[in-house]
Write an enzyme that holds these catalytic residues in place. Structure first.
Site, PDB file in Angstrom:
ATOM      1  N   TRP A 134     -65.316 -21.490 -19.674  1.00  0.00           N
ATOM      2  CA  TRP A 134     -66.294 -20.916 -18.739  1.00  0.00           C
ATOM      3  C   TRP A 134     -67.041 -22.084 -18.106  1.00  0.00           C
ATOM      4  O   TRP A 134     -67.501 -22.991 -18.793  1.00  0.00           O
ATOM      5  CB  TRP A 134     -67.239 -19.967 -19.467  1.00  0.00           C
ATOM      6  CG  TRP A 134     -66.490 -18.926 -20.240  1.00  0.00           C
ATOM      7  CD1 TRP A 134     -66.323 -18.845 -21.587  1.00  0.00           C
ATOM      8  CD2 TRP A 134     -65.760 -17.818 -19.691  1.00  0.00           C
ATOM      9  NE1 TRP A 134     -65.545 -17.757 -21.914  1.00  0.00           N
ATOM     10  CE2 TRP A 134     -65.186 -17.108 -20.770  1.00  0.00           C
ATOM     11  CE3 TRP A 134     -65.539 -17.360 -18.391  1.00  0.00           C
ATOM     12  CZ2 TRP A 134     -64.403 -15.967 -20.591  1.00  0.00           C
ATOM     13  CZ3 TRP A 134     -64.764 -16.216 -18.206  1.00  0.00           C
ATOM     14  CH2 TRP A 134     -64.219 -15.540 -19.293  1.00  0.00           C
ATOM     15  N   THR A 135     -67.165 -22.058 -16.787  1.00  0.00           N
ATOM     16  CA  THR A 135     -67.508 -23.287 -16.063  1.00  0.00           C
ATOM     17  C   THR A 135     -68.927 -23.327 -15.514  1.00  0.00           C
ATOM     18  O   THR A 135     -69.200 -24.035 -14.537  1.00  0.00           O
ATOM     19  CB  THR A 135     -66.507 -23.501 -14.910  1.00  0.00           C
ATOM     20  OG1 THR A 135     -66.586 -22.398 -13.993  1.00  0.00           O
ATOM     21  CG2 THR A 135     -65.091 -23.628 -15.436  1.00  0.00           C
ATOM     22  N   GLU A 136     -69.856 -22.618 -16.148  1.00  0.00           N
ATOM     23  CA  GLU A 136     -71.236 -22.687 -15.685  1.00  0.00           C
ATOM     24  C   GLU A 136     -71.717 -24.132 -15.556  1.00  0.00           C
ATOM     25  O   GLU A 136     -72.422 -24.487 -14.609  1.00  0.00           O
ATOM     26  CB  GLU A 136     -72.163 -21.933 -16.646  1.00  0.00           C
ATOM     27  CG  GLU A 136     -72.052 -20.425 -16.556  1.00  0.00           C
ATOM     28  CD  GLU A 136     -71.090 -19.855 -17.572  1.00  0.00           C
ATOM     29  OE1 GLU A 136     -70.154 -20.579 -17.984  1.00  0.00           O
ATOM     30  OE2 GLU A 136     -71.262 -18.682 -17.965  1.00  0.00           O
TER      31      GLU A 136
ATOM     32  N   ASP B  40     -66.588  -6.580 -20.217  1.00  0.00           N
ATOM     33  CA  ASP B  40     -67.552  -7.186 -21.140  1.00  0.00           C
ATOM     34  C   ASP B  40     -68.959  -7.164 -20.565  1.00  0.00           C
ATOM     35  O   ASP B  40     -69.154  -7.139 -19.358  1.00  0.00           O
ATOM     36  CB  ASP B  40     -67.151  -8.639 -21.440  1.00  0.00           C
ATOM     37  CG  ASP B  40     -67.124  -9.500 -20.189  1.00  0.00           C
ATOM     38  OD1 ASP B  40     -66.512  -9.064 -19.192  1.00  0.00           O
ATOM     39  OD2 ASP B  40     -67.713 -10.592 -20.184  1.00  0.00           O
ATOM     40  N   GLU B  41     -69.925  -7.190 -21.453  1.00  0.00           N
ATOM     41  CA  GLU B  41     -71.334  -7.431 -21.118  1.00  0.00           C
ATOM     42  C   GLU B  41     -71.834  -6.565 -19.963  1.00  0.00           C
ATOM     43  O   GLU B  41     -72.537  -7.018 -19.073  1.00  0.00           O
ATOM     44  CB  GLU B  41     -71.548  -8.914 -20.807  1.00  0.00           C
ATOM     45  CG  GLU B  41     -71.217  -9.824 -21.992  1.00  0.00           C
ATOM     46  CD  GLU B  41     -71.365 -11.297 -21.683  1.00  0.00           C
ATOM     47  OE1 GLU B  41     -71.707 -12.062 -22.592  1.00  0.00           O
ATOM     48  OE2 GLU B  41     -71.117 -11.689 -20.519  1.00  0.00           O
TER      49      GLU B  41
ATOM     50  N   HIS C  87     -70.484  -7.816 -14.374  1.00  0.00           N
ATOM     51  CA  HIS C  87     -70.121  -9.107 -13.773  1.00  0.00           C
ATOM     52  C   HIS C  87     -69.562  -8.910 -12.365  1.00  0.00           C
ATOM     53  O   HIS C  87     -68.559  -9.531 -11.988  1.00  0.00           O
ATOM     54  CB  HIS C  87     -69.110  -9.843 -14.656  1.00  0.00           C
ATOM     55  CG  HIS C  87     -69.709 -10.364 -15.933  1.00  0.00           C
ATOM     56  ND1 HIS C  87     -70.605 -11.411 -15.951  1.00  0.00           N
ATOM     57  CD2 HIS C  87     -69.541  -9.987 -17.221  1.00  0.00           C
ATOM     58  CE1 HIS C  87     -70.956 -11.651 -17.219  1.00  0.00           C
ATOM     59  NE2 HIS C  87     -70.344 -10.789 -18.001  1.00  0.00           N
TER      60      HIS C  87
ATOM     61  N   ASP D  27     -66.403 -24.265 -23.617  1.00  0.00           N
ATOM     62  CA  ASP D  27     -67.607 -24.671 -22.894  1.00  0.00           C
ATOM     63  C   ASP D  27     -68.700 -25.069 -23.879  1.00  0.00           C
ATOM     64  O   ASP D  27     -69.846 -25.275 -23.485  1.00  0.00           O
ATOM     65  CB  ASP D  27     -68.102 -23.559 -21.967  1.00  0.00           C
ATOM     66  CG  ASP D  27     -68.243 -22.213 -22.668  1.00  0.00           C
ATOM     67  OD1 ASP D  27     -67.441 -21.932 -23.572  1.00  0.00           O
ATOM     68  OD2 ASP D  27     -69.143 -21.439 -22.306  1.00  0.00           O
TER      69      ASP D  27
ATOM     70  N   TRP E 150     -63.234 -11.518 -28.693  1.00  0.00           N
ATOM     71  CA  TRP E 150     -64.001 -12.754 -28.482  1.00  0.00           C
ATOM     72  C   TRP E 150     -65.281 -12.804 -29.314  1.00  0.00           C
ATOM     73  O   TRP E 150     -65.786 -13.890 -29.600  1.00  0.00           O
ATOM     74  CB  TRP E 150     -64.327 -12.923 -26.996  1.00  0.00           C
ATOM     75  CG  TRP E 150     -65.417 -12.048 -26.461  1.00  0.00           C
ATOM     76  CD1 TRP E 150     -65.295 -10.770 -26.025  1.00  0.00           C
ATOM     77  CD2 TRP E 150     -66.796 -12.385 -26.282  1.00  0.00           C
ATOM     78  NE1 TRP E 150     -66.499 -10.281 -25.586  1.00  0.00           N
ATOM     79  CE2 TRP E 150     -67.449 -11.260 -25.725  1.00  0.00           C
ATOM     80  CE3 TRP E 150     -67.556 -13.540 -26.520  1.00  0.00           C
ATOM     81  CZ2 TRP E 150     -68.808 -11.240 -25.424  1.00  0.00           C
ATOM     82  CZ3 TRP E 150     -68.914 -13.526 -26.216  1.00  0.00           C
ATOM     83  CH2 TRP E 150     -69.523 -12.397 -25.673  1.00  0.00           C
TER      84      TRP E 150
ATOM     85  N   ASP F 163     -66.599 -12.783 -10.605  1.00  0.00           N
ATOM     86  CA  ASP F 163     -67.755 -12.646 -11.485  1.00  0.00           C
ATOM     87  C   ASP F 163     -68.989 -12.506 -10.610  1.00  0.00           C
ATOM     88  O   ASP F 163     -68.899 -12.455  -9.384  1.00  0.00           O
ATOM     89  CB  ASP F 163     -67.877 -13.845 -12.429  1.00  0.00           C
ATOM     90  CG  ASP F 163     -68.425 -13.442 -13.797  1.00  0.00           C
ATOM     91  OD1 ASP F 163     -69.578 -12.972 -13.851  1.00  0.00           O
ATOM     92  OD2 ASP F 163     -67.714 -13.598 -14.807  1.00  0.00           O
TER      93      ASP F 163
ATOM     94  N   TYR G 181     -63.960 -21.267 -27.709  1.00  0.00           N
ATOM     95  CA  TYR G 181     -64.654 -21.361 -26.423  1.00  0.00           C
ATOM     96  C   TYR G 181     -64.939 -22.837 -26.161  1.00  0.00           C
ATOM     97  O   TYR G 181     -65.710 -23.466 -26.885  1.00  0.00           O
ATOM     98  CB  TYR G 181     -65.949 -20.536 -26.455  1.00  0.00           C
ATOM     99  CG  TYR G 181     -65.755 -19.101 -26.008  1.00  0.00           C
ATOM    100  CD1 TYR G 181     -64.610 -18.394 -26.370  1.00  0.00           C
ATOM    101  CD2 TYR G 181     -66.705 -18.453 -25.241  1.00  0.00           C
ATOM    102  CE1 TYR G 181     -64.424 -17.083 -25.968  1.00  0.00           C
ATOM    103  CE2 TYR G 181     -66.526 -17.136 -24.827  1.00  0.00           C
ATOM    104  CZ  TYR G 181     -65.384 -16.457 -25.195  1.00  0.00           C
ATOM    105  OH  TYR G 181     -65.197 -15.161 -24.786  1.00  0.00           O
TER     106      TYR G 181
END
Length: 777
Positions: free
Chosen positions: A480-482, A331-332, A268, A431, A404, A198, A429
């Protein structure tokens, strides 16, 4: 309410109370719920230190599974059964694969006084039977365990039962990845989606491109909080060698889990661009991402060297993973750079890409990019999965879709004959917060996804034609591990919500019952504690429902627990005990003034966690309220009554139900006070997060009326507009009148800025106005 054929917990409790034996009684009330269970009436099987586990001598997979079962039993009881390939001995747990079933993951268990026979249609089926036996053992067992005589027939409803782990935002060592896999195996999860690259980190060794790990695996610092603009100045680094990857893949295979890697492209990719700047549209310089969110810099779609690079990367990645699929993200991906890039523009002209009613040229260019990568991967014997954005511009010919952004993309893809994995963020999700008491929870992304919501998810979309239902392969949770820098953070966010997904994709949906699920989960939580797994216990405590009655002008509080445990409560900040007022289930507690409400449940005479709620009572509480402009659909929650329910929005998050969000509109509310009322002031809060597009109002006005038709403005204040970012903050806006006025109707208007200003990175986008409780005094 649909329960098992015989709710064995009741039966086994009776046996335990009447038997003279000291053996612990196994319970088949597990998660996921088994499909079918029948009592045989025979004598129980006694698991003890002399019990052996047998397997066919010629079956190495069952030999490994036998060793794992022995280890599982040792983790719980302290004694480790011997494993053997001898088949004709008593007091044995026998593993075999003689069961005939069309489902390759089915199994049947027969239990009598001599044997527990776990018979899978394949070795995978036998492994899931092992998990059933393992979870049937009480967590506090330390002596002989009685397994009542039953026959269990079990199989999954869906073939894809997945969980992802993002190791890019924060890196996790090999030992933790294996621990994560162990948790998945416990609940019959069979796919581990490994997000390896990412913007914030490239985590897989590519020998032909060493800078991907020399440069791309390290970021210099990490942003703190949400949109603060402040950094911790602590480097984050780490990657997996190809030998480590092979070791983890083997570890997962032994637990019948397939690892699907994700190499996220064309967006990403900032970590890759920082390593090899020629891959981008501008040529850099780039640095590995230190903030969360979406970056403008992406792989250059007009540069053939990008596709050479990707071909080389896939040549090294694909042989490491036996899975038929590789996830390529998609994505994105912002199109800004492509639209300004001469190479990308030349590519668009060559391809004849033009604006169409369905798709922009940028979306069509992304479709070209994905289709070209898919063809590259297909020639290497693999298939691709992409996030539902790869539908934009036209779906690649053989791609599977992870839906998603809701389920609509999945329905579209299934109707086109493409395989689909359902993973809508609002349900799966992880997170997101899992308790509404966000101030007491680990800081995370911001939305609220409680266990009950995850459990309510049905992967099969309503209305999908029967002939297309076969394309819904299953579902998965995503982590997701932000905001999860440690393995303990990940475990806590995973457990117990992974259990809700596990039952959703394993068990017939008609048999699902939430309270029964939580009862079984509560028993299994002892295993989590014994294994040292961090896990959230919010679902076992007091659950609430706040009902705003605008007819009677009352705020009513209802409470419950999954098992109707006794609840005692106090008003006025006193600590509740078993001597406090008992709560009567189904009866409301009416809040009539400012108070701190506290309650506690007792389960088996053990005092639970204290439930606490601070109510702010004011003259507008529970009064009829109407809004001129609807909140944004993502921030509507319980609607207008949210603003008169006596609850302030949390400072920790504006996404958990106590703030209403208005996008590109003013906030205007009319409150009927029901009678002429003295009014001297009004307060409301605005959640400001400028980097996230949340701005304070331009002005606040208070108007009053006797008849609801003719209003008089009694207060107006205009605020200075911001010209730079500030860290997230809650601002209290007050209308303090010079003298008290009498009115039946109150109108409050907070004027928004409508669009993000020119100095903002996303200028021209709609601005959000977040409002909580409207307090009238």
């Amino acid at each position: 309410m649909f329960r098992n054929f015989l709710h064995l917990s009741v039966l086994l409790f009776f046996i335990a109370c009447t038997s003279e034996k000291t053996a612990t009684i196994a319970s088949y009330d597990i998660v996921p719920m088994v499909q079918e269970i029948k009592t045989t009436g025979g004598k129980p099987f006694i698991l003890s230190k002399t019990t052996k586990i047998s397997f066919p001598a010629s079956n190495s997979k069952l030999a490994r599974s036998a060793a794992l079962l022995s280890e599982y039993i040792a983790q719980i009881t302290g004694f480790r059964p011997e494993i053997t390939d001898k088949q004709d001995i008593k007091n044995t747990i026998r593993l075999t694969t003689d069961y005939s079933s069309d489902n390759p993951e089915a199994y049947i268990i027969n239990i009598n006084s001599s044997h527990i026979t776990i018979n899978g249609s394949t070795e995978a089926g036998a492994f899931y039977g092992i998990q059933t036996i393992r979870k049937s053992i009480p967590a506090d067992a330390d002596t002989e365990i009685e397994f009542p005589g039953v026959e269990i027939t079990d199989y999954p409803d869906y073939a894809h039962r997945g969980a992802s782990l993002d190791v890019s935002r924060h890196f996790f060592p090999v030992d933790f990845v294996k621990k994560y896999i162990d948790i998945l195996a416990m609940f019959n999860i069979n796919v581990f989606h490994w997000h390896l690259t990412d913007d914030q980190g490239w985590r897989i060794e590519i020998k032909k491109y060493p800078k991907l790990t020399e440069i791309g695996s390290r970021r210099e610092q990490t942003i703190t909080g949400r949109h603060t603009g402040e950094f911790d100045n602590k480097p984050v680094s780490g990657f997996y060698t190809q030998e480590e990857i092979k070791d983890i893949v083997k570890y997962a295979e032994e637990r019948f889990i397939t690892i699907i890697p994700e190499i996220d492209i064309p967006g990403h990719t900032l970590a890759a661009l920082a390593s090899y700047p020629y891959l981008g549209c501008t040529g850099g310089p780039y640095q590995v991402g230190t903030e969360w969110g979406i970056y403008e810099d992406v792989l250059c779609a007009g540069n053939d060297e990008v596709f050479t690079f990707l071909d080389d990367v896939m040549t090294e990645v694909l042989p490491l993973f036996p899975a038929q699929y590789i996830h390529i993200g998609g994505d994105e991906c912002l199109k800004n750079r492509w639209m300004a890039c001469p190479k990308c523009q030349a590519r668009m002209r060559h391809l004849g890409l033009k604006e169409s009613p369905e798709h922009s040229p940028g979306e069509q260019l992304q479709s070209y990019f994905i289709a070209r990568v898919e063809k590259m991967i297909n020639t290497k014997g693999k298939k691709i999965i992409g996030w539902d954005e790869i539908l934009e511009g036209g779906i690649a010919p053989n791609a599977a879709i992870m839906s998603w952004r809701g389920t609509e993309g999945g329905v579209y893809a299934a109707n086109k004959g493409h395989n689909v994995i359902m993973t809508p963020e609002q349900y799966v999700y992880l997170d997101y917060y899992q308790s509404p008491d966000v101030d007491d929870e680990p800081f995370t992304f911001g939305w609220l996804t409680e266990l009950k919501k995850t459990y309510s998810f049905n992967p099969m979309p309503a209305g999908l034609e029967e002939g297309r239902q076969k394309y819904i392969l299953g579902a998965q949770v995503n982590i997701w591990t932000e905001y999860m820098p440690s393995g303990q953070n990940v475990e806590y966010m995973l457990l117990p919500r992974i259990c809700a997904l596990a039952e959703t994709v394993w068990t017939n949906p008609e048999r699902k019952d939430y309270d029964d699920f939580v009862s079984r989960l509560y028993r299994l939580s002892g295993h989590f504690d014994k294994l040292g797994y961090e896990n959230c216990k919010q679902a076992y405590g007091i659950q609430d429902s706040i009902v705003v009655d605008t007819i009677k002008n009352e705020i009513n509080l209802y409470m419950s627990t999954f098992d109707n445990s006794p609840i005692y409560y106090t008003l006025g900040n006193k600590e509740p005990t078993a001597e406090s007022v008992p709560y009567i289930y189904g009866s409301p507690i009416t809040i009539k003034g400012n108070t701190i409400f506290k309650a506690v449940a007792y389960r088996k005479n053990v005092r639970g966690k204290v439930y606490s709620k601070d109510f702010i009572f004011h003259k507008a509480c529970a009064k009829p309220i109407t809004l001129k402009y609807d909140p944004d659909k993502r921030y509507i929650f319980s609607g207008a009554t949210t603003l008169v329910n006596g609850q302030l929005g949390s400072n920790a998050s504006y996404r958990t139900g106590m703030w209403l969000g208005f996008a590109g509109t003013d906030f205007e509310a009319d409150i009927d006070m029901k009678e002429q009322t003295d009014i001297s002031s009004l307060d409301l809060n605005s959640y400001v997060n400028t980097r996230g597009g949340l701005f304070a109002p331009k002005s606040l006005a208070l108007l009053v009326s006797a008849d609801g038709n003719t209003y008089k403005e009694v207060f107006k204040e205009t605020y200075e507009e911001r010209t730079e970012h500030i860290s997230p903050v809650v601002i209290t806006l007050s209308a303090n009148l010079d003298e008290t006025v009498k009115a039946r109707y109150v109108k409050v208007i907070a004027e928004s800025i409508k669009e993000l200003p020119d100095w903002h990175e996303k200028k021209g986008d709609k601005a959000y106005l977040m409002i909580d409780e409207v307090r009238v005094y």
